[in-house]
Structures are given as structure tokens and as C-alpha cells.
Design an enzyme around this catalytic site. Structure first.
Site, PDB file in Angstrom:
ATOM      1  N   ASP A   1      42.368  34.453  44.202  1.00 11.84           N
ATOM      2  CA  ASP A   1      40.789  34.607  44.084  1.00 11.84           C
ATOM      3  C   ASP A   1      40.464  35.996  44.886  1.00 11.84           C
ATOM      4  OD1 ASP A   1      40.880  32.182  42.446  1.00 11.84           O
ATOM      5  OD2 ASP A   1      38.919  31.602  43.390  1.00 11.84           O
TER       6      ASP A   1
ATOM      7  N   LYS B   1      34.593  31.238  36.158  1.00 10.47           N
ATOM      8  CA  LYS B   1      34.577  30.383  37.171  1.00 10.47           C
ATOM      9  C   LYS B   1      32.898  30.433  37.915  1.00 10.47           C
ATOM     10  CE  LYS B   1      36.530  29.075  41.982  1.00 10.47           C
ATOM     11  NZ  LYS B   1      37.742  29.148  42.711  1.00 10.47           N
TER      12      LYS B   1
ATOM     13  N   LYS C   1      34.778  35.402  38.322  1.00 12.52           N
ATOM     14  CA  LYS C   1      34.079  34.252  39.231  1.00 12.52           C
ATOM     15  C   LYS C   1      32.954  34.846  40.045  1.00 12.52           C
ATOM     16  CE  LYS C   1      35.281  31.875  43.604  1.00 12.52           C
ATOM     17  NZ  LYS C   1      36.242  31.749  44.541  1.00 12.52           N
TER      18      LYS C   1
END
EC number: 4.1.2.4
Length: 217
Positions: free
Chosen positions: A89, A180, A151
Site C-alpha cells: 500500500d 480499498k 485506496k
């Protein structure tokens, strides 16, 4: 819906100890979560503890500000994968994005994706700091990058994911990019709504309370 398999069970607090990480790992195994999301310093430890489970190890790069040099982020990614990370991430360079240096942002994501190879890359864009128009634009950029996910948040800004953030991302990405939602998911209904709006993964630190809440529904 097996909500547990959508959960990145998260502990990124800088003061987290090995005891805290072990508790997170034990909970992830018990609930069969998709992954644990932890700081890079704990990757090797988590990989060993999770060796006999299906739980993945997710870590963060350029976290939480995203303003490291691209070469530093790429090297961080290389080390993280060498230590056993299954998913990455990364945080975009938010200042460069807001300065409309879109090619810089795209090329940085591409460089990190190249280092990831077949490992999953999620691109954190910190929606709390973006306008709705910027959220739409950055979604377009991530779609071009080869990353698997966009995300919403680090969890370290003044708010996490909002329903509107996810709606905008889904409207732009449709089915060409996974989403996400992270930060700010506090109760079971939040998780349900995020998924209904298009979230494919949920980054949560309150995962256990939320799973218990969902089990009552």
C-alpha cells in the site's frame, strides 16, 4: 457475503509493540481475514507467524505523507517484498498531485508497480486532502498505472474514507480498478455501505468489533 475476506486487519500506530502485532496476527488467523496491514519493520515477523495460514502480509510504503523521493519508495518496496510482503500500500506524492504534476504521479506509481511485479499494489491517495474533482482525476491516473487498487486513506489525516469518496472512485473506475476503503469504518453498517457502494477491500483497525456487529445482523 464473507466480509472477513475483504478485511485488511490494520495496525500502523508507531508505538505498536511486538505484543500488539502478535495480537493482531492471532485475531487475523481466528477470523480468517484477507491480510494484516502492518509497518515494514514487522514484515518478517508476521510472515513467520502466518506461515501456516492463508492470511497475507500487507505493508505500507512512503507512509504516511507520501513525500519521499521516488527512488526511496522503490527501494522500500524492494526490501518489503524481499522480507515477505504479499501486498504493498503506497502513498502518492500528494503535493505533486495537487500541483497538477500528473505525469510525475503516474510515473512514480508505475515505478513501484514494476518493483512489485505480481504482488498486489494499492495506491493511497488521501481523499481527506482532495476535492471531489481531484478524487476523480487521481482515480483516472491510478487506472493508467497498472496498480490493482486505489485506496482512500492512510488513517493518519483528519478523516478516513467517506461514502462519497468511494462513490466517486467507483463512478470513474467502474470495474477497471479495485477500491480499498480505509479509515473511519467504525460499525458494521459502515462496512456494509462501503461494499454496496463499490469497495472491494476494507482497511480497518476496529475489525473485531465490526465483525461481531455484522454477525448480529
Amino acid at each position: 457475503m464473507k466480509y472477513n475476506k475483504l478485511v485488511d486487519h490494520t495496525l500502523l500506530a508507531p508505538q505498536a509493540t511486538v505484543h500488539d502485532i502478535d495480537k493482531l496476527i492471532d485475531e487475523a488467523i481466528k477470523y480468517d481475514f484477507k491480510s494484516v496491514c502492518i509497518a515494514p519493520t514487522w514484515i518478517k515477523h508476521a510472515k513467520e507467524k502466518l506461515a501456516k495460514s492463508d492470511v497475507l502480509v500487507c505493508t505500507v510504503i512512503g507512509f504516511p505523507l507520501g513525500s519521499n523521493a521516488t527512488s526511496v519508495k522503490v527501494y522500500e518496496t524492494k526490501i518489503a517484498i524481499a522480507h515477505g510482503a504479499d501486498e504493498i500500500d503506497m502513498v502518492i506524492n500528494i503535493g505533486r498531485f495537487k500541483n497538477k504534476e500528473y505525469e510525475f504521479v503516474l510515473n512514480e506509481i508505475k515505478a513501484i508497480k514494476e518493483e512489485c511485479g505480481s504482488k498486489t499494489l494499492k495506491v493511497i491517495v488521501e481523499t481527506a486532502l482532495l476535492t471531489n474533482e481531484e478524487i476523480a482525476k487521481v482515480t483516472e491516473i491510478v487506472m493508467q498505472s497498472g496498480a490493482e487498487f486505489i485506496k482512500t486513506s492512510t488513517g493518519f489525516s483528519y478523516r478516513g474514507a467517506s461514502f462519497e469518496d468511494v462513490e466517486i472512485m467507483k463512478r470513474v473506475a467502474q470495474d477497471k480498478l479495485l477500491i480499498k476503503a480505509s479509515g473511519g469504518i467504525k460499525v458494521g453498517d459502515d462496512a456494509i455501505k462501503m461494499v454496496e457502494l463499490g469497495a472491494n477491500r476494507l482497511g480497518m483497525s476496529k475489525s473485531i468489533q465490526i465483525m461481531e456487529d455484522l454477525e448480529k445482523k
